[in-house]
Design a protein around this motif. Sequence first.
Motif, PDB file in Angstrom:
ATOM      1  N   TRP A   8     100.605  -1.467 -34.103  1.00 52.49           N
ATOM      2  CA  TRP A   8     101.189  -0.318 -33.424  1.00 52.49           C
ATOM      3  C   TRP A   8     102.555  -0.037 -34.026  1.00 52.49           C
ATOM      4  O   TRP A   8     103.204  -0.927 -34.567  1.00 52.49           O
ATOM      5  N   TYR A  13     106.579   3.134 -29.633  1.00 52.34           N
ATOM      6  CA  TYR A  13     105.985   2.863 -28.324  1.00 52.34           C
ATOM      7  C   TYR A  13     107.069   2.504 -27.314  1.00 52.34           C
ATOM      8  O   TYR A  13     107.100   3.030 -26.188  1.00 52.34           O
ATOM      9  N   GLY A  43      98.364  -8.375 -23.026  1.00 44.09           N
ATOM     10  CA  GLY A  43      98.673  -7.103 -23.692  1.00 44.09           C
ATOM     11  C   GLY A  43     100.077  -6.664 -23.310  1.00 44.09           C
ATOM     12  O   GLY A  43     100.282  -5.611 -22.714  1.00 44.09           O
ATOM     13  N   GLY A  45     102.589  -5.657 -25.013  1.00 38.99           N
ATOM     14  CA  GLY A  45     103.236  -4.555 -25.718  1.00 38.99           C
ATOM     15  C   GLY A  45     104.675  -4.889 -26.067  1.00 38.99           C
ATOM     16  O   GLY A  45     104.988  -6.020 -26.481  1.00 38.99           O
ATOM     17  N   ASP A  66      99.788 -10.612 -27.022  1.00 44.48           N
ATOM     18  CA  ASP A  66      99.411  -9.317 -27.588  1.00 44.48           C
ATOM     19  C   ASP A  66      98.764  -9.565 -28.948  1.00 44.48           C
ATOM     20  O   ASP A  66      99.060 -10.557 -29.610  1.00 44.48           O
ATOM     21  N   ALA A  67      97.923  -8.637 -29.367  1.00 42.32           N
ATOM     22  CA  ALA A  67      97.298  -8.752 -30.682  1.00 42.32           C
ATOM     23  C   ALA A  67      98.214  -8.252 -31.792  1.00 42.32           C
ATOM     24  O   ALA A  67      98.017  -8.595 -32.960  1.00 42.32           O
ATOM     25  N   SER A  68      99.190  -7.440 -31.445  1.00 43.91           N
ATOM     26  CA  SER A  68     100.015  -6.770 -32.450  1.00 43.91           C
ATOM     27  C   SER A  68     101.288  -7.558 -32.736  1.00 43.91           C
ATOM     28  O   SER A  68     102.113  -7.766 -31.829  1.00 43.91           O
ATOM     29  N   MET A  71     104.348  -5.397 -31.976  1.00 46.53           N
ATOM     30  CA  MET A  71     104.680  -5.341 -30.546  1.00 46.53           C
ATOM     31  C   MET A  71     105.380  -6.625 -30.116  1.00 46.53           C
ATOM     32  O   MET A  71     106.378  -6.593 -29.372  1.00 46.53           O
ATOM     33  N   SER A  91      97.264 -12.948 -30.038  1.00 47.19           N
ATOM     34  CA  SER A  91      95.854 -13.262 -29.831  1.00 47.19           C
ATOM     35  C   SER A  91      95.098 -11.984 -29.484  1.00 47.19           C
ATOM     36  O   SER A  91      95.657 -11.049 -28.915  1.00 47.19           O
ATOM     37  N   ASP A  92      93.803 -11.996 -29.823  1.00 42.74           N
ATOM     38  CA  ASP A  92      92.930 -10.848 -29.577  1.00 42.74           C
ATOM     39  C   ASP A  92      92.119 -11.114 -28.317  1.00 42.74           C
ATOM     40  O   ASP A  92      91.342 -12.081 -28.268  1.00 42.74           O
ATOM     41  N   LEU A  93      92.276 -10.277 -27.318  1.00 43.32           N
ATOM     42  CA  LEU A  93      91.548 -10.456 -26.056  1.00 43.32           C
ATOM     43  C   LEU A  93      90.040 -10.277 -26.228  1.00 43.32           C
ATOM     44  O   LEU A  93      89.271 -10.569 -25.323  1.00 43.32           O
ATOM     45  N   THR A 109      98.503  -4.446 -17.990  1.00 43.45           N
ATOM     46  CA  THR A 109      98.737  -3.017 -17.769  1.00 43.45           C
ATOM     47  C   THR A 109      98.500  -2.249 -19.065  1.00 43.45           C
ATOM     48  O   THR A 109      99.006  -2.614 -20.125  1.00 43.45           O
ATOM     49  N   ALA A 110      97.690  -1.195 -18.940  1.00 42.61           N
ATOM     50  CA  ALA A 110      97.456  -0.236 -20.029  1.00 42.61           C
ATOM     51  C   ALA A 110      96.889  -0.892 -21.292  1.00 42.61           C
ATOM     52  O   ALA A 110      97.185  -0.447 -22.402  1.00 42.61           O
ATOM     53  N   THR A 111      96.066  -1.903 -21.106  1.00 39.55           N
ATOM     54  CA  THR A 111      95.569  -2.657 -22.262  1.00 39.55           C
ATOM     55  C   THR A 111      94.045  -2.765 -22.329  1.00 39.55           C
ATOM     56  O   THR A 111      93.459  -2.607 -23.414  1.00 39.55           O
TER      57      THR A 111
HETATM   58  C1  SAM Z   1      99.558   0.818 -24.299  1.00 42.71           C
HETATM   59  S1  SAM Z   1     100.103  -0.760 -24.774  1.00 42.71           S
HETATM   60  C2  SAM Z   1     100.533  -1.457 -23.180  1.00 42.71           C
HETATM   61  C3  SAM Z   1     101.649  -2.454 -23.293  1.00 42.71           C
HETATM   62  C4  SAM Z   1     102.252  -2.927 -21.971  1.00 42.71           C
HETATM   63  N1  SAM Z   1     101.323  -3.719 -21.196  1.00 42.71           N
HETATM   64  C5  SAM Z   1     102.755  -1.761 -21.159  1.00 42.71           C
HETATM   65  O1  SAM Z   1     102.256  -1.550 -20.032  1.00 42.71           O
HETATM   66  O2  SAM Z   1     103.646  -1.058 -21.647  1.00 42.71           O
HETATM   67  C6  SAM Z   1      98.570  -1.597 -25.156  1.00 42.71           C
HETATM   68  C7  SAM Z   1      98.803  -2.973 -25.756  1.00 42.71           C
HETATM   69  O3  SAM Z   1      97.541  -3.635 -25.831  1.00 42.71           O
HETATM   70  C8  SAM Z   1      97.526  -4.379 -27.030  1.00 42.71           C
HETATM   71  N2  SAM Z   1      96.129  -4.643 -27.382  1.00 42.71           N
HETATM   72  C9  SAM Z   1      95.175  -3.751 -27.722  1.00 42.71           C
HETATM   73  N3  SAM Z   1      94.016  -4.365 -27.991  1.00 42.71           N
HETATM   74  C10 SAM Z   1      94.242  -5.680 -27.805  1.00 42.71           C
HETATM   75  C11 SAM Z   1      93.422  -6.842 -27.936  1.00 42.71           C
HETATM   76  N4  SAM Z   1      92.133  -6.757 -28.298  1.00 42.71           N
HETATM   77  N5  SAM Z   1      93.981  -8.047 -27.698  1.00 42.71           N
HETATM   78  C12 SAM Z   1      95.290  -8.155 -27.329  1.00 42.71           C
HETATM   79  N6  SAM Z   1      96.108  -7.075 -27.178  1.00 42.71           N
HETATM   80  C13 SAM Z   1      95.589  -5.865 -27.426  1.00 42.71           C
HETATM   81  C14 SAM Z   1      98.234  -3.491 -28.020  1.00 42.71           C
HETATM   82  O4  SAM Z   1      98.659  -4.195 -29.170  1.00 42.71           O
HETATM   83  C15 SAM Z   1      99.349  -2.927 -27.175  1.00 42.71           C
HETATM   84  O5  SAM Z   1     100.497  -3.711 -27.253  1.00 42.71           O
END
Ligand code: SAM
Length: 257
Positions: A8, A13, A43, A45, A66-68, A71, A91-93, A109-111
């Motif tokens: 990201w 962001y 996640g 972020g 988070d995967a990124s 971030m 890590s990747d969820l 949240t939002a993930t």
């Molecule tokens: C929209 S952001 C939300 C961040 C934070 N939770 C917030 O509410 O502001 C989505 C986050 O999910 C992470 N993400 C997306 N796919 C993921 C995965 N498979 N494993 C871990 N994190 C992931 C992204 O890297 C990003 O940081």
Amino acid sequence: MGTGPREWDACTYDRVAAPMTRMGSAVLDRLPLRGDEVVLDAGCGSGQVTAKLATRLPRGRVIALDASAAMLDVARKTLAAFENRVLFVQSDLSQALPTMPALDAVLSTATFHWVAKHHGLFDRLADRMKPGAHLVAQWGGAGNVSRVTTALAAVGHAFDGLAGWPGPWWFPTAEEVADQLVAAGFDVAECWLHPEPVELDSRADLEEYLATPILVAHLARIAPQEHQRLITAVADRIPDRRIDYVRINVVARRSVR
Ligand SMILES: C[S@@+](CC[C@H](N)C(=O)[O-])C[C@H]1O[C@@H](n2cnc3c(N)ncnc32)[C@H](O)[C@@H]1O
């Protein structure tokens, strides 16, 4: 171009995350905490909601996952004041989660709509949670950003990389999520959808918000010189600058049985 997690533009962001932070803070308010628990932010972020979580855990610990990498780099700065109480995990969820301390709670949240392999997601979380641990989460639910998805359906065929692509998101119904939670061994207290429209102040703000976070996966699939053409085509179809978010909310506990 894969379906796995993507990098990201974490600084952008962090700058535009106010709507997410507002929504995420309301979700955090649903999590009962004594202050000494171990809580996963799945996640995290750039860490704005995570910082509010850390404030509520003066004697506890936060696992900021988070995967990124980008971030997590920004989250380390956001959470610098809590450094000794935060463990950062890349890590990747979508995959088996790494070893971590047994969790008293999971906040997300939002993930979850970004997680490619959402089947098994709740099992993977449950594996790391103590019996009775809380799961409090919110992400995009059925009907989320429908004006964006309608716009993409209208214009996507004109972009190499988007034609025929179903898109990256999982926007489930409450019934689908409740069924998955029960199958993964959760007791579901509440699971519901609610509309949460966000109106951007200007066309420039709308375009920036479309670029990060909404279209991050779509833009990653097309040539950089095509990015602005896609953003313009979608923004043209949202003349009132209103993002029609529909969020799905979960309040559940890992079963003690
Ligand atoms: C929209 S952001 C939300 C961040 C934070 N939770 C917030 O509410 O502001 C989505 C986050 O999910 C992470 N993400 C997306 N796919 C993921 C995965 N498979 N494993 C871990 N994190 C992931 C992204 O890297 C990003 O940081």
